[in-house]
Design an enzyme around this catalytic site. Structure first.
Site, PDB file in Angstrom:
ATOM      1  N   ASP A   1     -30.232  60.035   3.694  1.00  0.00           N
ATOM      2  CA  ASP A   1     -31.541  59.824   2.847  1.00  0.00           C
ATOM      3  C   ASP A   1     -32.512  60.976   3.185  1.00  0.00           C
ATOM      4  O   ASP A   1     -32.877  61.048   4.226  1.00  0.00           O
ATOM      5  CB  ASP A   1     -32.328  58.504   3.039  1.00  0.00           C
ATOM      6  CG  ASP A   1     -31.076  57.331   2.711  1.00  0.00           C
ATOM      7  OD1 ASP A   1     -30.041  57.615   3.056  1.00  0.00           O
ATOM      8  OD2 ASP A   1     -31.573  56.440   2.211  1.00  0.00           O
TER       9      ASP A   1
ATOM     10  N   HIS B   1     -35.750  61.499   1.490  1.00  0.00           N
ATOM     11  CA  HIS B   1     -37.049  60.890   1.322  1.00  0.00           C
ATOM     12  C   HIS B   1     -38.180  62.034   1.457  1.00  0.00           C
ATOM     13  O   HIS B   1     -39.241  62.003   2.306  1.00  0.00           O
ATOM     14  CB  HIS B   1     -37.510  59.955   2.301  1.00  0.00           C
ATOM     15  CG  HIS B   1     -36.906  58.644   1.930  1.00  0.00           C
ATOM     16  ND1 HIS B   1     -37.342  57.794   0.822  1.00  0.00           N
ATOM     17  CD2 HIS B   1     -35.812  57.681   2.611  1.00  0.00           C
ATOM     18  CE1 HIS B   1     -36.597  56.568   0.768  1.00  0.00           C
ATOM     19  NE2 HIS B   1     -35.716  56.765   1.580  1.00  0.00           N
TER      20      HIS B   1
ATOM     21  N   ASP C   1     -31.848  58.613  -2.377  1.00  0.00           N
ATOM     22  CA  ASP C   1     -33.203  58.527  -2.047  1.00  0.00           C
ATOM     23  C   ASP C   1     -33.880  59.908  -1.475  1.00  0.00           C
ATOM     24  O   ASP C   1     -33.929  60.178  -0.341  1.00  0.00           O
ATOM     25  CB  ASP C   1     -33.360  57.513  -0.727  1.00  0.00           C
ATOM     26  CG  ASP C   1     -33.434  56.083  -1.232  1.00  0.00           C
ATOM     27  OD1 ASP C   1     -33.369  55.801  -2.444  1.00  0.00           O
ATOM     28  OD2 ASP C   1     -33.585  55.111  -0.525  1.00  0.00           O
TER      29      ASP C   1
ATOM     30  N   ASN D   1     -31.859  53.684  -4.325  1.00  0.00           N
ATOM     31  CA  ASN D   1     -32.909  52.624  -4.892  1.00  0.00           C
ATOM     32  C   ASN D   1     -34.079  53.285  -5.317  1.00  0.00           C
ATOM     33  O   ASN D   1     -34.683  52.795  -6.176  1.00  0.00           O
ATOM     34  CB  ASN D   1     -32.764  51.403  -4.011  1.00  0.00           C
ATOM     35  CG  ASN D   1     -33.212  51.745  -2.715  1.00  0.00           C
ATOM     36  OD1 ASN D   1     -33.103  52.607  -1.916  1.00  0.00           O
ATOM     37  ND2 ASN D   1     -34.452  50.979  -2.362  1.00  0.00           N
ATOM     38  N   HIS D   2     -34.689  54.297  -4.378  1.00  0.00           N
ATOM     39  CA  HIS D   2     -35.743  54.751  -4.718  1.00  0.00           C
ATOM     40  C   HIS D   2     -35.941  55.439  -6.199  1.00  0.00           C
ATOM     41  O   HIS D   2     -37.019  55.491  -6.600  1.00  0.00           O
ATOM     42  CB  HIS D   2     -36.386  55.509  -3.710  1.00  0.00           C
ATOM     43  CG  HIS D   2     -37.043  54.785  -2.586  1.00  0.00           C
ATOM     44  ND1 HIS D   2     -38.415  54.587  -2.095  1.00  0.00           N
ATOM     45  CD2 HIS D   2     -36.243  54.092  -1.527  1.00  0.00           C
ATOM     46  CE1 HIS D   2     -38.478  53.993  -1.188  1.00  0.00           C
ATOM     47  NE2 HIS D   2     -37.183  53.548  -0.761  1.00  0.00           N
TER      48      HIS D   2
END
Length: 273
Positions: free
Chosen positions: A10, A12, A39, A65-66
Site C-alpha cells: 500500500d 497511501h 490503496d 478499499n480507499h
C-alpha cells in the site's frame, strides 16, 4: 528481452518513498513492470502523484478499499448506500488531500478517475518460468469462510476462474464488520489476520503457502517491517502481506514500503530516507 516483475505494498500517497524503492531495486521503466496491491491514495503526502502512476505503461494496479471509498463519494454512495457517502470524509481515512486540490481537481476527475474505475479487483500474472502469482488488495477467501469456524476454505489456481461469479454473494467480512457483498471481502477482508491474532484457527493451518495456490500478494492490514518482532513478510495460506505502513515511515523504524519480486522470491524494505 523480458524484464522483471515487482509487487509493492500500500502506497497511501508515499510517492517519494516509492521512487527511492524503485531506485533501490534497479527498476528499469523501459522493461520492468510494477504491480500494486492498491490503496494509492489518502493519509500520505502525494495521493495525486500516486494516482498519476495509473498513466504509466509499466504500472499495474488492483483497486484498494480507499480508492473504492473515493469513488463511492464521487458517485453519491452508489456502492455502499447513500448513508455511507461520507465515510471517506472520516478523518482517519485521510481524504483531506482531495479538498485541497484546486486547478488539479478537474484533471483528477476527468482524466485519472476514469482510469481508476477500470482497475480490476484482482489480477493473475504469469511468470517466465511457467509459474504465476495473484494480486488483490485484502484477501481471496471463499464466501463460506468466517473467523471462528475453525476451518479454512480457499480457491486453488484451478478454480480462481470462478471468482467473478462470487462477487455479489453475501458474506460476513471480518474487518468490514458486517454482512455485505463478497466483492468487499477482496477489498476489506481481514479474516486470516484476525484468526491468527485471536487463535480462532491453529497457526499451522494458517502460516505459509497453501498447496495448489500460487502466491497472492496483498496489503490492507499494516504489519511491522523486518525487525518488528514478527515474520516479515507474513505469509498466511499463500497470502503474502506487503503493507508495512509506508505513510508512517519516519515515525517508526518498522514502518516503510515493502517490495517483492515474485520470480526470485526476493523482498526489500525501504524506510524513511
Amino acid at each position: 528481452m523480458t524484464g522483471r516483475d515487482f509487487v509493492v505494498g500500500d502506497l497511501h500517497g508515499s510517492l517519494r518513498l516509492l521512487e527511492i524503492a524503485l531506485e533501490g531495486v534497479h527498476f528499469d521503466r523501459g522493461r520492468d513492470r510494477l504491480f500494486s496491491v492498491g490503496d494509492l491514495v489518502d493519509r500520505g503526502q502525494n495521493s495525486l502523484g500516486c494516482l498519476q502512476l495509473l498513466q504509466e505503461p509499466w504500472f499495474h494496479c488492483v483497486r484498494g478499499n480507499h480508492e473504492d471509498l473515493m469513488l463511492d463519494f464521487l458517485d453519491d454512495g452508489h456502492q455502499y448506500g447513500s448513508g455511507s457517502r461520507h465515510a471517506w470524509l472520516d478523518q482517519a481515512n485521510g481524504s483531506g488531500w482531495y479538498f485541497e486540490l484546486w486547478h488539479e481537481r478537474a484533471y483528477l476527475e476527468e482524466t485519472l478517475v476514469p482510469i481508476l474505475r477500470r482497475q480490476p479487483l484482482f489480477l493473475t500474472v504469469p511468470l517466465p518460468d511457467g509459474r504465476q502469482f495473484h494480486v488483490v488488495h485484502a484477501e481471496i477467501v471463499t464466501a463460506g469462510y468466517d473467523m471462528g469456524e475453525g476451518h479454512l476454505a480457499f480457491w486453488t489456481d484451478d478454480t480462481l476462474s470462478e471468482l467473478p461469479g462470487e462477487m455479489e454473494r453475501t458474506a460476513f467480512v471480518s474487518g468490514y464488520g458486517d454482512v455485505t457483498t463478497f466483492r468487499n471481502r477482496l477489498l476489506w477482508g481481514r479474516s486470516q489476520v484476525l484468526s491468527l491474532n485471536y487463535g480462532a484457527v491453529p497457526e499451522d493451518e494458517l502460516l505459509g503457502m497453501r498447496p495448489g495456490l500460487s502466491p497472492i500478494y496483498c496489503g490492507h492490514t499494516i504489519l511491522p517491517g523486518p525487525g518488528g518482532g514478527t515474520s516479515w513478510p507474513l505469509v498466511l495460506q499463500s497470502h503474502v502481506l506487503l503493507d508495512t505502513g509506508a505513510y508512517q515511515a519516519g515515525r517508526d523504524q518498522n514502518r516503510g514500503l515493502t517490495v517483492a519480486e515474485p520470480l526470485t522470491g526476493g523482498f526489500w524494505f525501504f524506510g524513511a530516507p
